[in-house]
Scaffold this motif. Structure first.
Motif, PDB file in Angstrom:
ATOM      1  N   SER A   4     -84.539   4.233   6.342  1.00  0.00           N
ATOM      2  CA  SER A   4     -84.498   2.908   5.723  1.00  0.00           C
ATOM      3  C   SER A   4     -83.237   2.779   4.878  1.00  0.00           C
ATOM      4  O   SER A   4     -82.726   3.757   4.331  1.00  0.00           O
ATOM      5  CB  SER A   4     -85.728   2.664   4.860  1.00  0.00           C
ATOM      6  N   VAL A   5     -82.727   1.555   4.801  1.00  0.00           N
ATOM      7  CA  VAL A   5     -81.553   1.253   3.990  1.00  0.00           C
ATOM      8  C   VAL A   5     -81.851   0.004   3.177  1.00  0.00           C
ATOM      9  O   VAL A   5     -82.480  -0.939   3.672  1.00  0.00           O
ATOM     10  CB  VAL A   5     -80.284   1.078   4.857  1.00  0.00           C
ATOM     11  N   LEU A   6     -81.406   0.015   1.936  1.00  0.00           N
ATOM     12  CA  LEU A   6     -81.683  -1.082   1.004  1.00  0.00           C
ATOM     13  C   LEU A   6     -80.388  -1.508   0.346  1.00  0.00           C
ATOM     14  O   LEU A   6     -79.646  -0.670  -0.188  1.00  0.00           O
ATOM     15  CB  LEU A   6     -82.679  -0.610  -0.065  1.00  0.00           C
ATOM     16  N   ASP A   7     -80.082  -2.801   0.392  1.00  0.00           N
ATOM     17  CA  ASP A   7     -78.895  -3.270  -0.324  1.00  0.00           C
ATOM     18  C   ASP A   7     -79.237  -4.453  -1.208  1.00  0.00           C
ATOM     19  O   ASP A   7     -80.033  -5.322  -0.851  1.00  0.00           O
ATOM     20  CB  ASP A   7     -77.744  -3.616   0.637  1.00  0.00           C
ATOM     21  N   ALA A   8     -78.641  -4.427  -2.394  1.00  0.00           N
ATOM     22  CA  ALA A   8     -78.813  -5.510  -3.363  1.00  0.00           C
ATOM     23  C   ALA A   8     -77.527  -6.324  -3.372  1.00  0.00           C
ATOM     24  O   ALA A   8     -76.485  -5.852  -3.829  1.00  0.00           O
ATOM     25  CB  ALA A   8     -79.095  -4.941  -4.754  1.00  0.00           C
ATOM     26  N   GLY A   9     -77.604  -7.543  -2.848  1.00  0.00           N
ATOM     27  CA  GLY A   9     -76.440  -8.408  -2.784  1.00  0.00           C
ATOM     28  C   GLY A   9     -76.511  -9.525  -3.804  1.00  0.00           C
ATOM     29  O   GLY A   9     -77.382  -9.551  -4.679  1.00  0.00           O
ATOM     30  N   SER A  10     -75.607 -10.467  -3.683  1.00  0.00           N
ATOM     31  CA  SER A  10     -75.547 -11.570  -4.633  1.00  0.00           C
ATOM     32  C   SER A  10     -76.766 -12.468  -4.556  1.00  0.00           C
ATOM     33  O   SER A  10     -77.181 -13.049  -5.559  1.00  0.00           O
ATOM     34  CB  SER A  10     -74.284 -12.399  -4.386  1.00  0.00           C
ATOM     35  N   ASN A  11     -77.340 -12.606  -3.346  1.00  0.00           N
ATOM     36  CA  ASN A  11     -78.467 -13.514  -3.160  1.00  0.00           C
ATOM     37  C   ASN A  11     -79.796 -12.798  -2.971  1.00  0.00           C
ATOM     38  O   ASN A  11     -80.805 -13.219  -3.526  1.00  0.00           O
ATOM     39  CB  ASN A  11     -78.207 -14.420  -1.944  1.00  0.00           C
ATOM     40  N   VAL A  31     -87.593  -6.553   5.215  1.00  0.00           N
ATOM     41  CA  VAL A  31     -88.168  -7.327   4.112  1.00  0.00           C
ATOM     42  C   VAL A  31     -87.023  -7.745   3.204  1.00  0.00           C
ATOM     43  O   VAL A  31     -86.044  -7.001   3.037  1.00  0.00           O
ATOM     44  CB  VAL A  31     -89.178  -6.500   3.282  1.00  0.00           C
ATOM     45  N   LYS A  32     -87.131  -8.919   2.601  1.00  0.00           N
ATOM     46  CA  LYS A  32     -86.113  -9.316   1.633  1.00  0.00           C
ATOM     47  C   LYS A  32     -86.756  -9.967   0.422  1.00  0.00           C
ATOM     48  O   LYS A  32     -87.827 -10.576   0.511  1.00  0.00           O
ATOM     49  CB  LYS A  32     -85.074 -10.248   2.259  1.00  0.00           C
ATOM     50  N   TRP A  33     -86.088  -9.811  -0.699  1.00  0.00           N
ATOM     51  CA  TRP A  33     -86.512 -10.402  -1.963  1.00  0.00           C
ATOM     52  C   TRP A  33     -85.370 -11.282  -2.449  1.00  0.00           C
ATOM     53  O   TRP A  33     -84.233 -10.809  -2.604  1.00  0.00           O
ATOM     54  CB  TRP A  33     -86.812  -9.310  -2.988  1.00  0.00           C
ATOM     55  N   LYS A  34     -85.618 -12.560  -2.679  1.00  0.00           N
ATOM     56  CA  LYS A  34     -84.583 -13.505  -3.088  1.00  0.00           C
ATOM     57  C   LYS A  34     -84.451 -13.479  -4.617  1.00  0.00           C
ATOM     58  O   LYS A  34     -85.165 -14.184  -5.325  1.00  0.00           O
ATOM     59  CB  LYS A  34     -84.915 -14.910  -2.589  1.00  0.00           C
ATOM     60  N   LEU A  35     -83.525 -12.682  -5.110  1.00  0.00           N
ATOM     61  CA  LEU A  35     -83.331 -12.551  -6.556  1.00  0.00           C
ATOM     62  C   LEU A  35     -82.205 -13.429  -7.079  1.00  0.00           C
ATOM     63  O   LEU A  35     -82.177 -13.767  -8.253  1.00  0.00           O
ATOM     64  CB  LEU A  35     -83.044 -11.093  -6.922  1.00  0.00           C
ATOM     65  N   PRO A  43     -70.632 -14.895 -18.510  1.00  0.00           N
ATOM     66  CA  PRO A  43     -69.224 -15.219 -18.248  1.00  0.00           C
ATOM     67  C   PRO A  43     -68.372 -13.988 -17.948  1.00  0.00           C
ATOM     68  O   PRO A  43     -67.384 -14.083 -17.211  1.00  0.00           O
ATOM     69  CB  PRO A  43     -68.773 -15.901 -19.550  1.00  0.00           C
ATOM     70  N   ASP A  44     -68.754 -12.832 -18.505  1.00  0.00           N
ATOM     71  CA  ASP A  44     -67.990 -11.610 -18.255  1.00  0.00           C
ATOM     72  C   ASP A  44     -68.542 -10.803 -17.091  1.00  0.00           C
ATOM     73  O   ASP A  44     -68.077  -9.693 -16.814  1.00  0.00           O
ATOM     74  CB  ASP A  44     -67.957 -10.738 -19.508  1.00  0.00           C
ATOM     75  N   GLY A  45     -69.552 -11.331 -16.388  1.00  0.00           N
ATOM     76  CA  GLY A  45     -70.122 -10.638 -15.247  1.00  0.00           C
ATOM     77  C   GLY A  45     -71.323  -9.773 -15.557  1.00  0.00           C
ATOM     78  O   GLY A  45     -71.897  -9.157 -14.650  1.00  0.00           O
ATOM     79  N   THR A  46     -71.734  -9.700 -16.833  1.00  0.00           N
ATOM     80  CA  THR A  46     -72.885  -8.888 -17.210  1.00  0.00           C
ATOM     81  C   THR A  46     -74.165  -9.463 -16.608  1.00  0.00           C
ATOM     82  O   THR A  46     -74.416 -10.664 -16.687  1.00  0.00           O
ATOM     83  CB  THR A  46     -73.028  -8.834 -18.746  1.00  0.00           C
ATOM     84  N   ILE A  47     -74.963  -8.599 -15.996  1.00  0.00           N
ATOM     85  CA  ILE A  47     -76.214  -9.029 -15.387  1.00  0.00           C
ATOM     86  C   ILE A  47     -77.280  -9.160 -16.466  1.00  0.00           C
ATOM     87  O   ILE A  47     -77.481  -8.252 -17.274  1.00  0.00           O
ATOM     88  CB  ILE A  47     -76.655  -8.035 -14.304  1.00  0.00           C
ATOM     89  N   ALA A  48     -77.979 -10.294 -16.469  1.00  0.00           N
ATOM     90  CA  ALA A  48     -78.951 -10.592 -17.513  1.00  0.00           C
ATOM     91  C   ALA A  48     -80.150  -9.655 -17.453  1.00  0.00           C
ATOM     92  O   ALA A  48     -80.503  -9.126 -16.389  1.00  0.00           O
ATOM     93  CB  ALA A  48     -79.415 -12.045 -17.395  1.00  0.00           C
ATOM     94  N   GLU A  49     -80.788  -9.490 -18.614  1.00  0.00           N
ATOM     95  CA  GLU A  49     -81.928  -8.581 -18.741  1.00  0.00           C
ATOM     96  C   GLU A  49     -83.043  -8.912 -17.764  1.00  0.00           C
ATOM     97  O   GLU A  49     -83.591  -8.032 -17.100  1.00  0.00           O
ATOM     98  CB  GLU A  49     -82.454  -8.636 -20.180  1.00  0.00           C
ATOM     99  N   LEU A  55     -84.760  -6.851 -10.400  1.00  0.00           N
ATOM    100  CA  LEU A  55     -84.164  -5.905  -9.456  1.00  0.00           C
ATOM    101  C   LEU A  55     -84.975  -4.618  -9.397  1.00  0.00           C
ATOM    102  O   LEU A  55     -85.239  -4.083  -8.309  1.00  0.00           O
ATOM    103  CB  LEU A  55     -82.719  -5.613  -9.861  1.00  0.00           C
ATOM    104  N   VAL A  56     -85.390  -4.115 -10.544  1.00  0.00           N
ATOM    105  CA  VAL A  56     -86.200  -2.896 -10.580  1.00  0.00           C
ATOM    106  C   VAL A  56     -87.501  -3.104  -9.805  1.00  0.00           C
ATOM    107  O   VAL A  56     -87.924  -2.247  -9.014  1.00  0.00           O
ATOM    108  CB  VAL A  56     -86.498  -2.478 -12.036  1.00  0.00           C
TER     109      VAL A  56
END
Length: 335
Positions: A4-11, A31-35, A43-49, A55-56
């Protein structure tokens, strides 16, 4: 062997489970999860809490799904939205702590290499010297080669979602000045890579990614229900018309066009401008749409080169910072 392979992309976060008998990854479950991680960055690219928490949860669910299907892995990685985040290491640590799955970020050039391998295996050796373009939400990967792996690979900050946020959200639909500025940016970023592609004179060009697949459908390619073995092409002149069609409509109306899904309608115009500008600068009349991309590339390398390959890649990724990537990397000798 089931992998199995899992990738987390922008969408989306996407899991693919495949049987690897005979050296070919045959998908048995996806399977996909729309995050929509790209919509939850500062603004600086930091991913919100809250996005990290989601994602977890998605990675944990993917791991449970892989176990139910008796698959090894998952081989887990995140693309540009996580790779470029200032809190990247914290995100990866929290994923590992909350799921037991070690997710990594791959350098953009490695993503380009893996996508190239997938396209090469799909198209076969008759494709000859091959150029491959893959667009995601945060970056554009370009590779060229004559063999199994590319002679050079490049990763550029020309993702469809990134450019939409930077240039096309002032008004909907955007005006001619916004499009002009967008094209200027793309030409500037692509100048050196496009010159190399023109000099190499590839026999075949291929595009991959969900954005290019949807644009291929808009340009007249067969719909997905016809199956993966139908030849699909996207000509430069048809892509030029697609840009005009998309630019004349607000985001909500683009989803009514053939192939364009509602979740990607906002970034479809930027993707089309990148695709058309790239093909034009590279002197390519069109490209084949490859259904195989980076996930299949990961599976193929794992099957062909063994588990040690993934260990080496993820170990190198741990010591690579986002800023260390070069715009153009010439591939060196390979074992």
């Amino acid at each position: 062997m089931r992998v199995s392979v899992l990738d987390a992309g922008s969408n989306t976060v996407r899991l693919v489970i495949a049987d690897a008998e005979g050296g070919v990854p045959l998908p048995v479950h996806t399977v996909k999860w729309k995050l929509r991680l790209s919509e939850h960055v500062g603004p600086d690219g930091t991913i919100a809490e809250e996005a990290v928490e989601e994602l977890v949860k998605a990675v944990a669910a993917a791991g449970a799904t892989a176990r139910r299907w008796h698959a090894s892995g998952p081989l887990a990685f995140a693309t540009a939205v996580v790779r470029a985040a200032p809190n990247r290491q914290d995100v990866l640590r929290r994923v590992a702590a909350g799921t037991g799955i070690r997710m990594c970020t791959l350098p953009g050039e490695t993503e380009a290499e893996l996508t190239f391998l997938a396209a090469r295996r799909w198209l076969g050796w008759h494709a000859g010297p091959l150029a491959v373009l893959d667009i995601g939400g945060g970056s554009l990967e370009v590779a060229f080669g004559r063999g199994r792996l590319p002679d050079f690979a490049a990763s550029l900050p020309l993702g469809a979602r990134r450019l939409t946020q930077e240039y096309l959200e002032v008004q909907d639909p955007p005006g001619p000045e916004e499009l002009k500025e967008l094209r200027r940016r793309i030409r500037h970023e692509l100048r050196d890579v496009a010159s190399r592609i023109r000099w190499e004179r590839p026999r075949t060009a291929a595009v991959s990614s969900r954005t290019f697949q949807q644009l291929g459908r808009l340009c007249g390619a067969a719909p997905g229900r016809h199956g993966p073995f139908v030849q699909r092409e996207m000509r430069c002149r048809d892509l030029r018309e697609a840009v005009r069609t998309l630019a004349a409509r607000p985001t909500a109306e683009r989803a009514e066009l053939p192939g364009i899904s509602a979740p990607r309608s906002g970034q479809s115009l930027a993707g089309a401008v990148v695709g058309h500008t790239a093909l034009k600068l590279m002197g390519l009349r069109g490209a084949v749409v490859s259904p195989w991309a980076i996930r299949e590339g990961v599976l193929l390398r794992y099957i062909e080169d063994g588990a040690d390959w993934w260990t080496d890649v993820t170990g190198a990724a741990d010591t690579t910072s986002p800023a260390s990537a070069t715009p153009l990397r010439i591939a060196g000798p390979r074992a």
